[in-house]
Write a protein that holds these residues in place. Sequence first.
Motif, PDB file in Angstrom:
ATOM      1  N   ALA A 166       0.883  -1.166   0.000  1.00 60.17           N
ATOM      2  CA  ALA A 166       0.000   0.000   0.000  1.00 60.17           C
ATOM      3  C   ALA A 166       0.917   1.211   0.000  1.00 60.17           C
ATOM      4  CB  ALA A 166      -0.918  -0.005   1.208  1.00 60.17           C
ATOM      5  N   GLU A 170       0.359   4.057  -4.665  1.00 59.66           N
ATOM      6  CA  GLU A 170      -0.901   3.313  -4.760  1.00 59.66           C
ATOM      7  C   GLU A 170      -2.034   3.998  -4.024  1.00 59.66           C
ATOM      8  OE1 GLU A 170       0.212  -1.365  -4.990  1.00 59.66           O
ATOM      9  OE2 GLU A 170       0.897  -0.316  -3.178  1.00 59.66           O
ATOM     10  N   LEU A 171      -1.695   4.890  -3.093  1.00 56.78           N
ATOM     11  CA  LEU A 171      -2.708   5.579  -2.297  1.00 56.78           C
ATOM     12  C   LEU A 171      -2.886   7.025  -2.725  1.00 56.78           C
ATOM     13  CD1 LEU A 171      -1.827   4.178   1.254  1.00 56.78           C
ATOM     14  CD2 LEU A 171      -3.307   3.189  -0.522  1.00 56.78           C
ATOM     15  N   HIS A 175      -4.805   6.211  -8.477  1.00 60.47           N
ATOM     16  CA  HIS A 175      -4.621   4.825  -8.053  1.00 60.47           C
ATOM     17  C   HIS A 175      -5.303   4.531  -6.718  1.00 60.47           C
ATOM     18  CE1 HIS A 175      -1.719   4.700 -11.270  1.00 60.47           C
ATOM     19  NE2 HIS A 175      -1.033   5.687 -10.717  1.00 60.47           N
ATOM     20  N   GLY A 176      -5.497   5.559  -5.911  1.00 54.23           N
ATOM     21  CA  GLY A 176      -6.104   5.349  -4.607  1.00 54.23           C
ATOM     22  C   GLY A 176      -6.190   6.638  -3.820  1.00 54.23           C
ATOM     23  N   LYS A 194      -7.261   1.463  -2.108  1.00 57.98           N
ATOM     24  CA  LYS A 194      -6.562   1.135  -3.353  1.00 57.98           C
ATOM     25  C   LYS A 194      -7.624   0.809  -4.401  1.00 57.98           C
ATOM     26  CE  LYS A 194      -3.100  -1.693  -3.331  1.00 57.98           C
ATOM     27  NZ  LYS A 194      -2.233  -2.893  -3.054  1.00 57.98           N
TER      28      LYS A 194
END
Length: 284
Positions: A166, A170-171, A175-176, A194
């Motif tokens: 994570a 990705e965050l 993406h997230g 995510k």
Amino acid sequence: MDAVAQVRSFNRTVTQHIGALESRFLGRDRSLGASRLLFEIGEQRVEVRRLRARLDLDSGYASRLLRSLEAEGLVRTGPAADDARVRVARLTTAGRRELAVLNRLSDENARALLMGSVERLLLASAVRLEVENPRSRAAQYCLARYFDELAERFEAGFDPTRGITASAEELTSPHGYFLLATLNGEPVGCGALKCHPDFGEIKRMWVAVTCRGMGIGKRILQGLEELARKRRIPTLRLETNKALTEAQALYKASGYREVRPFNDEPYAHHWFEKTLTAKRRRPA
């Protein structure tokens, strides 16, 4: 089941705050049951059978409580003046003094409980949720505290490099997302999402120990769900460790159902999933 869980949680909270399970209720040298008998007898004599009915006590337990109060010199029992077959209980002079003390302590306890509840409600209303850069100092602070707690609570400790990733990238949108909770400008909780084409992953759910019980975790989870809805993500997934019982209770109460394992997260014992539905718009 949600309503049942809420009632049970309420019962646990009330019994904890009033000291119902303590042997020294309100700091005195007797239990809640014995103190309740003093309250019910009050300033007037009362038939023992009426005491049992009011408090829903069996005769054996009621007799033991009365004997203990008699041994303290607080209660006197005997036959009624108009019917020797009926036993009555009355407070002695010492019993009336003790009842006055109990009434005062009970009032003080109720005031403290009320003010504490009001304070927590005010604090909870002051908590702010915002999407945050996961690389920020506040976000890194929350993640560090989160990792520290997992390392302490997990049987085999915790190494964030072993689990499913994570990362900050990705965050970060698209993406997230990393959701940060702050109270008076200080970070007190976080959660992350995510985003995948067919589902979303809930990660990094944490609330500071000093702020638990204020509903912050639920608000963070709802905030992540709303972000997922905006991205039209149909399903959310998450996994958790067996030691995090309060997290499991939150997920179940929020509509997540336990499912078969869907990944190989080494620290997971329980896997959950929830199908999201779009919120209905009010008619114009």
